[in-house]
Scaffold this motif. Structure first.
Motif: not given
Lengths: 275, 275, 275, 275
Positions: B118-138
């Motif tokens: 997750x890049x600096x500009x997207x640190x508070x892109x909460x939709x992206x963060x939640x999807x990352x949370x479901x990704x199963x990847x580090x």
């Protein structure tokens, strides 16, 4: 700055005016956007919308997808909230604006909202900006809380280069060392932008100060500096608001603010032939 | 801070270790991530990857979706670039990390990349963060360039509360008034985070300084302050790089940096029984 | 930067070394300055000075004229404190450094102190700088908490152009939006200055962090980044200190810090012929 | 904030008004201070002073001891300049204000100047503040360019606690990451101070923006936000000014600014019984 193309004042003959139903942002009159930080109950929203209309507010604002710092804070009512907002606007005869946080939601939100908002945290969410560019709806682009003017204008360039000329800029305060206020409203940005770009420029003194008692003076300052309008958070019971209550005006505080803002706007024409 | 739950050091018995193929981030050894800012030609990427592997680098980095300030700058090679990166990593025997900028891309990128950034500009892109949370990847979560430590940790909390414990924090400099450097690397953040959270903490001295000649000393500083690893931009011909060449090391500059970083790491154990 | 003349690295054949009694700042060894934020009781100061000498500290620090934000805070012991400091240094065999806040005091303080300090708030007190330039004493110039590197170097240029080459620079943290720490220690400044000027560069991690638990890791970081020495606040009973107790180390915490700092310094020579 | 005693609004029955000859700062009328950044030639200064008086300016400003970042920049005309300034003020019938940079100069400058100015770099030069407190002259205290409101008010407290109630605060912009403007004028500070203290509050849009074209809109903004007056740099030939020409207005630009500022001030009373 050679990267400025579509946003650049010198590249366009006239100021951009963004027309939304009967209201026109950037036509020389002062635009007033007001409403709650987050849409909450239906009845309260309907009542507030009618009260705002009565005071001369032009556009109803209300958040339904709330980007919150903590995952455990109230995240907004979502689609259900959007239906309430749209209905309240229709009932009161006001166009509505709401924030969109995900590219995938742009099309659906466009069916309900008259203006789409890009929030401060998403100013450089380029996928969202491009989707906004394809939406066909006017877009209000808030400044990132640590974005330079250049970065902000280039974010607008993303939307415009994707095919959408209906862009409105909104200054909402930047992050500095000062901690008495939530943000530092960058008043310099208002006249700077009016010289750099043909796009309309609004001011959000609610986020720009974070303190109710400072909202009116900073709103008036923004108007004096040349802002095309203001966006203000209003809540019938700020002490019970689910979000940002400490910076929300009570409805009865808004009418005198609007009167004074118009008086300040008129005063700018004093002693000048052409400004 | 009552909002810290899953990230909080005191709420977990041991430090989080993130295992990626044969490498383990946060196990006490120094992790080195290196590679070009943006993936460019295939052959160059393969060669560079092999050279990096030879120097002891653990993970290959390379951007393919580049979030650029201007819509007219090089935006990365996209999916084609991702295939090159993945192939170069496989060829050299290195796991790979790349930035994802849209929630809709997470699943597909996960098929190619071992770690999602997750890049600096997207640190508070909460939709992206939640999807990352479901990704199963580090997930490697970079600090927003004007984010407080609290906001950063709560962004990690978004990922973790969506079901993903494999989060790595990466300090990359913050925005200040100083303009000799591109950003101000916040060295205080490294030991502060080591006391607040059990998550591993990396340092990116390339973005943290924006000047090639400062990359090594700041990398060594981060290691001395307790960082679990470093992420460094390396390009075979920085003067011809399509992005960030002025802050990229040449390959032959990396090997001595790694040696000294390890020596500094070892030196920390001097004179202490338990740190 | 054409304004850099006397401070500029390229305008002088060798690094400046500042000799103070038996110690030499900038000669390649690590200089350690330690002592209380403010000089308090005589007996405590004598004891502390001896303990610091025993640990290998080179120079005793102690404030007697304290520039405090509020007029109602403890302002230091003044001349009486200076006598205590000088006597404690002599008793322990340590040179002493203290801050001077007024041009009119420079001559008299010079009779007691081996090094004169310009504090952060006075970095652009040009009258004081010029008087420092005429003092004949080595001067430690702290960075203003919002000064750019350029402004800082030009402040040093003021002292040097008034006739004093014995200038030492000391980074002590800058003001940013981050509020978990009192200041943000600008680690980038250390290697940047080593490339811009021939003057020695020290680090003050006590003010640079404002939190006791971060002092050691940031001190080690500064050494790894190339600092010529460190200045650390130490107090026998930080919880009872009249000033800055929350960022002062206890005496027994300093010895292991010094050991590790030296080990880090030695580690920098690993794997390099010429640095 | 318990440290606020003498500055605190709640501790005094009425607003402080600072009387200087026929003019009174803080009495509800708008005070205008104008003049060159630095006093230069005698004839030019006399002419400019008369022109300013004619436009309705109340107080003549002019620097003679210029605190400059580089020791090699023009440092002001010194005592000779002060005589020119005082004579020009007398000739035009205007009181004068000038900056004092050293405690030792306060008494002598007081013989020539009607108001003493503490510059931004000296806001925490506590020796100077205390001497100002003993001067018997009104003091205009500029905000340090990285000072919080709290630090600023406590600096005023230093002057007042030394016996001088005639203190005027002047906001002049703070240092942020934005580099399009020289400083960021903190408009929030104006209404915040009006709520925290009984002291008059002025605005300096010349330093607050650093760009001539932004001076008027930001001046008007400050007035709209409640400022008691403005301080503006004016030079007959900005392109030849020895200091700060890029932010100085030409004399003919000032008259319309004053007209509009007064019109904005009047507009504030619209629609309110008591503000």
């Amino acid at each position: 700055m050679s990267e400025y193309k579509l946003v650049r004042k010198q590249n366009r003959h006239e100021k951009t005016m963004v027309r939304v139903k009967e209201c026109c942002i950037g036509d020389g009159d002062l635009t007033v956007i007001a409403g709650p930080c987050a849409v909450e109950e239906e009845e309260m929203t309907f009542e507030l919308a009618r009260a705002l209309k009565h005071m001369g507010v032009h556009i109803l604002r209300g958040g339904v997808f709330k980007p919150r710092t903590s995952p455990y804070s109230f995240q907004g009512l979502g689609w259900n909230g959007l239906e309430i907002l749209a209905a309240a606007g229709q009932n009161a005869g006001l166009p509505v604006i709401t924030e969109v946080t995900e590219a995938g939601d742009v099309e659906k939100v466009s069916r309900y909202a008259d203006i789409l908002q890009v929030g401060s945290r998403n100013m450089q969410n380029f996928g969202l900006l491009k989707e906004m560019g394809r939406s066909g709806r006017p877009v209000l682009l808030k400044r990132g809380f640590s974005a330079t003017l250049e970065e902000w204008l280039l974010a607008a360039e993303y939307i415009m280069s994707a095919g959408n000329n209906q862009v409105i800029l909104c200054e909402r305060g930047i992050r500095t060392f000062e901690n008495y206020t939530r943000n530092t409203f960058d008043i310099n940005a208002i006249p700077a932008l009016k010289r750099l770009t043909h796009l309309p420029v609004l001011a959000d003194p609610s986020h720009g100060t974070g303190r109710r008692e400072l909202v009116e003076p900073v709103a008036l300052a923004a108007v004096a500096a040349g802002a095309d309008g203001i966006m203000v958070e209003v809540h019938p019971q700020p002490e019970n608001a689910l979000s940002d209550g400490f910076q929300s005006l009570r409805p009865h505080e808004l009418a005198p603010l609007i009167n004074r803002a118009r008086a300040v706007r008129d005063a700018l024409h004093t002693g000048c032939v052409a400004r």
